[in-house]
Design an enzyme around this catalytic site. Structure first.
Site, PDB file in Angstrom:
ATOM      1  CB  SER A 145      -0.895   0.023   1.240  1.00 12.74           C
ATOM      2  OG  SER A 145      -1.579   1.256   1.363  1.00 12.74           O
ATOM      3  CE1 TYR A 159      -3.718  -2.284   5.053  1.00 11.99           C
ATOM      4  CE2 TYR A 159      -3.442   0.039   4.473  1.00 11.99           C
ATOM      5  CZ  TYR A 159      -3.649  -1.282   4.106  1.00 11.99           C
ATOM      6  OH  TYR A 159      -3.772  -1.604   2.769  1.00 11.99           O
TER       7      TYR A 159
END
Length: 250
Positions: A145, A159
């Site tokens: 990501s 995250y």
């Protein structure tokens, strides 16, 4: 079936995973896709692929569990043959929380599938693909990501940290496994229009933040899938250890 290259997509029932499985099947892969709880979505995708003349199976697996990952690979081995490509996509965001509100339980829930699980998927792939272990080589794409670089401050530091680990795993595995016939790369999606954001309680997040994307819009799961399939293909035969942003410049 035997003549088709075999691809395993973890977390393949929806979002980027489903788009990747669908495109890979259209390009001639036999696809094994894993799901955790979305059995109906996974089976619907398998039915769609087989109706179009492709080959696919769905296997329930929990990528937070080593035993479940080992069983997943064994099921694909038995049904489709040994994998030659893996898309390491399964993962979770965890709840939206500022750093001071992140609990040990949240960290365990995020780091389990996103870091430990991702590592074990690469391990199982290497055991099957590595030429020094009798394999024929292959390619792995980890789905990371842009949060790994942006940091996720105010929303998802937990995250983002897990995806930073995925980037490091990609770099280390690429260097270790290249002499053994395996290329390892990652895609780093930015704001992608999937239901990930709604599941985290922010259904408007993608469009709210789109103004910060130089291209002025969110991306699609299909756009990420196309980059993944390129990284798996022979067209990317000299690409190894790359962290490819798919983010519209964000």
């Amino acid at each position: 079936m035997a003549s088709r290259p075999v691809l395993l997509v973890t977390g393949g029932s929806q979002g980027i995973g489903a788009a990747t499985a669908r495109l890979a099947a259209a390009r001639g892969y036999a696809v094994g896709l894993s799901f955790l709880s979305a059995r109906d979505k996974a089976q619907a995708l398998v039915d769609e692929i087989t109706a179009a003349g492709g080959t696919a199976i769905a296997v329930q697996a929990d990528t937070a569990s080593e035993a479940s990952i080992v069983a997943l690979f064994a099921a694909v081995d038995e049904a489709l043959g040994r994998v030659s490509a893996v898309v390491n996509n399964a993962g979770v965001t965890g709840p939206v929380a500022t750093l001071d509100r992140v609990t040990g339980t949240i960290l365990d829930d995020v780091m389990g599938p996103n870091v430990r699980g991702a590592f074990l998927v690469v391990r199982e792939a290497a055991r099957r693909m590595a030429t020094d272990l009798g394999g024929h080589g292959g390619a792995i794409v980890n789905v990371s990501s842009r949060a790994s670089d942006l940091g996720g401050g105010g929303e998802w530091v937990h995250y983002a940290a897990s995806k930073g680990a995925v980037d490091t795993l990609t770099l280390g595995a690429a260097r270790e496994l290249a002499p053994r016939g395996i290329r390892v790369n990652a895609v780093n999606p930015g704001l992608i229009d999937t239901d990930l954001h709604a599941k985290a309680g922010m259904p408007d997040r993608v469009h709210r933040l789109s103004a910060g994307v130089p291209q002025g819009r969110p991306g699609t799961a299909d756009e990420v899938a196309k980059v993944i399939l390129w990284l798996l293909s022979d067209e990317a035969s000299y690409v190894n250890g790359a962290l490819v942003p798919v983010s519209g410049g964000r």
